[in-house]
Design a protein around this motif. Structure first.
Motif, PDB file in Angstrom:
ATOM      1  N   ASN A 127     101.362  27.092  25.677  1.00  0.00           N
ATOM      2  CA  ASN A 127     100.963  27.563  27.284  1.00  0.00           C
ATOM      3  C   ASN A 127     100.090  28.552  27.509  1.00  0.00           C
ATOM      4  O   ASN A 127      98.858  28.426  28.095  1.00  0.00           O
ATOM      5  N   ARG A 128      99.303  29.363  26.748  1.00  0.00           N
ATOM      6  CA  ARG A 128      97.392  29.690  26.669  1.00  0.00           C
ATOM      7  C   ARG A 128      96.636  28.846  26.730  1.00  0.00           C
ATOM      8  O   ARG A 128      95.325  29.108  26.951  1.00  0.00           O
ATOM      9  N   LYS A 129      96.898  28.464  25.774  1.00  0.00           N
ATOM     10  CA  LYS A 129      95.827  26.857  25.322  1.00  0.00           C
ATOM     11  C   LYS A 129      95.482  26.441  27.151  1.00  0.00           C
ATOM     12  O   LYS A 129      94.845  25.825  27.361  1.00  0.00           O
ATOM     13  N   VAL A 130      96.957  25.689  27.749  1.00  0.00           N
ATOM     14  CA  VAL A 130      97.403  24.725  28.544  1.00  0.00           C
ATOM     15  C   VAL A 130      96.378  25.767  29.811  1.00  0.00           C
ATOM     16  O   VAL A 130      95.580  25.187  30.532  1.00  0.00           O
ATOM     17  N   LYS A 131      97.212  27.086  30.106  1.00  0.00           N
ATOM     18  CA  LYS A 131      96.295  28.077  31.134  1.00  0.00           C
ATOM     19  C   LYS A 131      94.685  27.976  30.543  1.00  0.00           C
ATOM     20  O   LYS A 131      93.444  27.954  32.283  1.00  0.00           O
ATOM     21  N   GLN A 132      93.986  27.988  29.844  1.00  0.00           N
ATOM     22  CA  GLN A 132      92.570  28.256  29.206  1.00  0.00           C
ATOM     23  C   GLN A 132      92.040  26.893  30.252  1.00  0.00           C
ATOM     24  O   GLN A 132      90.776  26.412  30.448  1.00  0.00           O
ATOM     25  N   GLU A 133      92.391  25.726  29.566  1.00  0.00           N
ATOM     26  CA  GLU A 133      91.975  24.461  29.679  1.00  0.00           C
ATOM     27  C   GLU A 133      92.395  24.386  31.449  1.00  0.00           C
ATOM     28  O   GLU A 133      91.257  23.394  32.232  1.00  0.00           O
ATOM     29  N   THR A 134      93.485  24.510  32.232  1.00  0.00           N
ATOM     30  CA  THR A 134      93.434  24.840  33.518  1.00  0.00           C
ATOM     31  C   THR A 134      92.573  25.084  34.471  1.00  0.00           C
ATOM     32  O   THR A 134      91.843  25.081  34.692  1.00  0.00           O
ATOM     33  N   GLN A 135      91.853  26.664  33.757  1.00  0.00           N
ATOM     34  CA  GLN A 135      90.805  27.186  34.637  1.00  0.00           C
ATOM     35  C   GLN A 135      90.004  26.778  33.809  1.00  0.00           C
ATOM     36  O   GLN A 135      88.775  26.573  35.103  1.00  0.00           O
ATOM     37  N   ASN A 136      90.000  26.115  33.111  1.00  0.00           N
ATOM     38  CA  ASN A 136      88.088  25.327  32.526  1.00  0.00           C
ATOM     39  C   ASN A 136      87.949  24.764  33.336  1.00  0.00           C
ATOM     40  O   ASN A 136      86.901  23.992  33.996  1.00  0.00           O
ATOM     41  N   THR A 137      89.416  24.016  33.772  1.00  0.00           N
ATOM     42  CA  THR A 137      89.022  22.344  34.365  1.00  0.00           C
ATOM     43  C   THR A 137      88.374  22.927  36.106  1.00  0.00           C
ATOM     44  O   THR A 137      88.156  21.833  36.497  1.00  0.00           O
ATOM     45  N   LYS A 138      89.101  23.909  36.694  1.00  0.00           N
ATOM     46  CA  LYS A 138      88.980  24.450  37.632  1.00  0.00           C
ATOM     47  C   LYS A 138      88.250  24.713  37.955  1.00  0.00           C
ATOM     48  O   LYS A 138      86.998  24.395  38.761  1.00  0.00           O
ATOM     49  N   CYS A 139      87.571  25.064  36.974  1.00  0.00           N
ATOM     50  CA  CYS A 139      85.903  26.023  37.026  1.00  0.00           C
ATOM     51  C   CYS A 139      84.623  24.640  36.915  1.00  0.00           C
ATOM     52  O   CYS A 139      83.916  24.406  38.284  1.00  0.00           O
ATOM     53  N   MET A 140      85.064  23.442  36.477  1.00  0.00           N
ATOM     54  CA  MET A 140      84.299  21.782  36.072  1.00  0.00           C
ATOM     55  C   MET A 140      84.222  21.850  37.813  1.00  0.00           C
ATOM     56  O   MET A 140      82.922  20.934  38.260  1.00  0.00           O
ATOM     57  N   ILE A 141      85.879  21.533  38.725  1.00  0.00           N
ATOM     58  CA  ILE A 141      85.645  20.838  39.718  1.00  0.00           C
ATOM     59  C   ILE A 141      84.613  21.849  40.856  1.00  0.00           C
ATOM     60  O   ILE A 141      85.072  21.261  41.688  1.00  0.00           O
ATOM     61  N   GLU A 142      85.218  23.147  40.686  1.00  0.00           N
ATOM     62  CA  GLU A 142      84.369  24.020  41.624  1.00  0.00           C
ATOM     63  C   GLU A 142      82.762  23.811  41.617  1.00  0.00           C
ATOM     64  O   GLU A 142      82.198  23.655  42.553  1.00  0.00           O
ATOM     65  N   THR A 143      82.457  24.035  40.145  1.00  0.00           N
ATOM     66  CA  THR A 143      81.376  23.497  39.679  1.00  0.00           C
ATOM     67  C   THR A 143      80.760  22.210  40.513  1.00  0.00           C
ATOM     68  O   THR A 143      79.814  22.042  40.823  1.00  0.00           O
ATOM     69  N   LEU A 144      80.649  20.795  40.248  1.00  0.00           N
ATOM     70  CA  LEU A 144      81.131  19.638  40.850  1.00  0.00           C
ATOM     71  C   LEU A 144      81.274  19.570  42.136  1.00  0.00           C
ATOM     72  O   LEU A 144      79.900  18.831  42.563  1.00  0.00           O
ATOM     73  N   GLU A 145      82.260  20.562  42.589  1.00  0.00           N
ATOM     74  CA  GLU A 145      81.395  20.381  44.093  1.00  0.00           C
ATOM     75  C   GLU A 145      80.787  21.051  44.394  1.00  0.00           C
ATOM     76  O   GLU A 145      80.355  20.739  45.895  1.00  0.00           O
ATOM     77  N   TYR A 146      80.567  22.064  44.318  1.00  0.00           N
ATOM     78  CA  TYR A 146      79.171  22.695  44.493  1.00  0.00           C
ATOM     79  C   TYR A 146      78.231  21.948  44.064  1.00  0.00           C
ATOM     80  O   TYR A 146      77.234  21.477  45.013  1.00  0.00           O
ATOM     81  N   LEU A 147      78.334  21.382  43.557  1.00  0.00           N
ATOM     82  CA  LEU A 147      76.805  20.654  42.874  1.00  0.00           C
ATOM     83  C   LEU A 147      76.719  19.217  44.249  1.00  0.00           C
ATOM     84  O   LEU A 147      75.733  18.933  44.511  1.00  0.00           O
ATOM     85  N   CYS A 148      77.578  18.547  44.734  1.00  0.00           N
ATOM     86  CA  CYS A 148      78.056  17.463  45.058  1.00  0.00           C
ATOM     87  C   CYS A 148      77.041  18.280  46.781  1.00  0.00           C
ATOM     88  O   CYS A 148      76.918  17.412  47.657  1.00  0.00           O
ATOM     89  N   GLU A 149      78.105  19.302  46.957  1.00  0.00           N
ATOM     90  CA  GLU A 149      77.464  20.173  48.322  1.00  0.00           C
ATOM     91  C   GLU A 149      76.191  19.711  48.480  1.00  0.00           C
ATOM     92  O   GLU A 149      74.849  19.726  49.158  1.00  0.00           O
ATOM     93  N   LEU A 150      75.423  21.187  46.909  1.00  0.00           N
ATOM     94  CA  LEU A 150      73.750  20.775  47.401  1.00  0.00           C
ATOM     95  C   LEU A 150      72.991  19.697  46.867  1.00  0.00           C
ATOM     96  O   LEU A 150      71.773  19.262  47.584  1.00  0.00           O
ATOM     97  N   GLN A 151      73.460  18.395  46.352  1.00  0.00           N
ATOM     98  CA  GLN A 151      73.559  17.221  46.482  1.00  0.00           C
ATOM     99  C   GLN A 151      73.114  16.505  48.113  1.00  0.00           C
ATOM    100  O   GLN A 151      72.207  16.162  48.180  1.00  0.00           O
ATOM    101  N   LYS A 152      74.570  16.553  48.327  1.00  0.00           N
ATOM    102  CA  LYS A 152      74.223  16.020  49.684  1.00  0.00           C
ATOM    103  C   LYS A 152      73.159  17.325  51.256  1.00  0.00           C
ATOM    104  O   LYS A 152      72.601  16.636  51.718  1.00  0.00           O
ATOM    105  N   SER A 153      72.799  18.443  50.919  1.00  0.00           N
ATOM    106  CA  SER A 153      72.389  19.103  51.575  1.00  0.00           C
ATOM    107  C   SER A 153      70.262  18.808  50.713  1.00  0.00           C
ATOM    108  O   SER A 153      69.965  19.104  52.082  1.00  0.00           O
TER     109      SER A 153
END
Length: 177
Positions: A127-153
């Motif tokens: 469970n701890r590993k899954v939570k950590q992976e989920t947190q890492n994935t969430k951070c990646m998604i947020e970073t990718l979304e921000y990069l997409c916005e930057l690219q569009k801008s």
């Protein structure tokens, strides 16, 4: 009959006194004859066989008397005795059963191969590993979304600059920050 030798030169005084006192209560013998018998038993290193057997017989009679009294008490209180005995046995069986159940639960919980405790620890670690992976994935998604916005801008900025729309290009830069 010849007298029997008595070890240690005479019978112990307390033993003889106890026998003669009990005998004195139930017999019609005079205190003097009891005292004479007592003195004979205490002072002689040899005791007549009949006297010794009489003492032994008195002991046996007293033992039978005590046993009879105990049995009579038990019989008089048989129901109460049976209830307490049954409760005692039932309680002991219940306690034994509870201890067995506790041992079984303890084994089920702590068994290193199939026990609940090792499974729980493994599950918590997973469970701890899954939570950590989920947190890492969430951070990646947020970073990718921000990069997409930057690219569009950035693309809008380039288009505005090609079209010489400087005010709008400056607005895009302000939004990016």
């Amino acid at each position: 009959m010849p007298p029997l030798p008595v070890q240690l030169s005479s019978l112990p005084k307390a033993f003889i006194n106890a026998i003669l006192e009990n005998d004195d209560e139930s017999s019609d013998a005079s205190p003097d004859s009891v005292r004479n018998t007592q003195n004979d038993l205490l002072n002689n290193s040899f005791v007549e066989k009949e006297v010794l057997f009489a003492c032994i017989q008195r002991i046996d009679d007293k033992i039978r008397s005590v046993k009879t009294e105990v049995l009579q008490i038990i019989q008089d209180r048989q129901d109460e005795f049976d209830k307490k005995k049954e409760k005692s046995v039932a309680l002991r069986n219940k306690i034994d059963t509870l201890f067995l159940e506790v041992d079984n639960v303890s084994r089920e919980v702590n068994d290193p191969e199939i026990g609940i405790k090792p499974k729980l620890l493994t599950t918590l670690e997973e469970n701890r590993k899954v939570k950590q992976e989920t947190q890492n994935t969430k951070c990646m998604i947020e970073t990718l979304e921000y990069l997409c916005e930057l690219q569009k801008s950035s693309q809008r900025f380039k288009e505005y600059m090609k079209q010489s729309r400087i005010e709008e290009a400056a607005g895009v830069i302000t939004q990016m920050v």
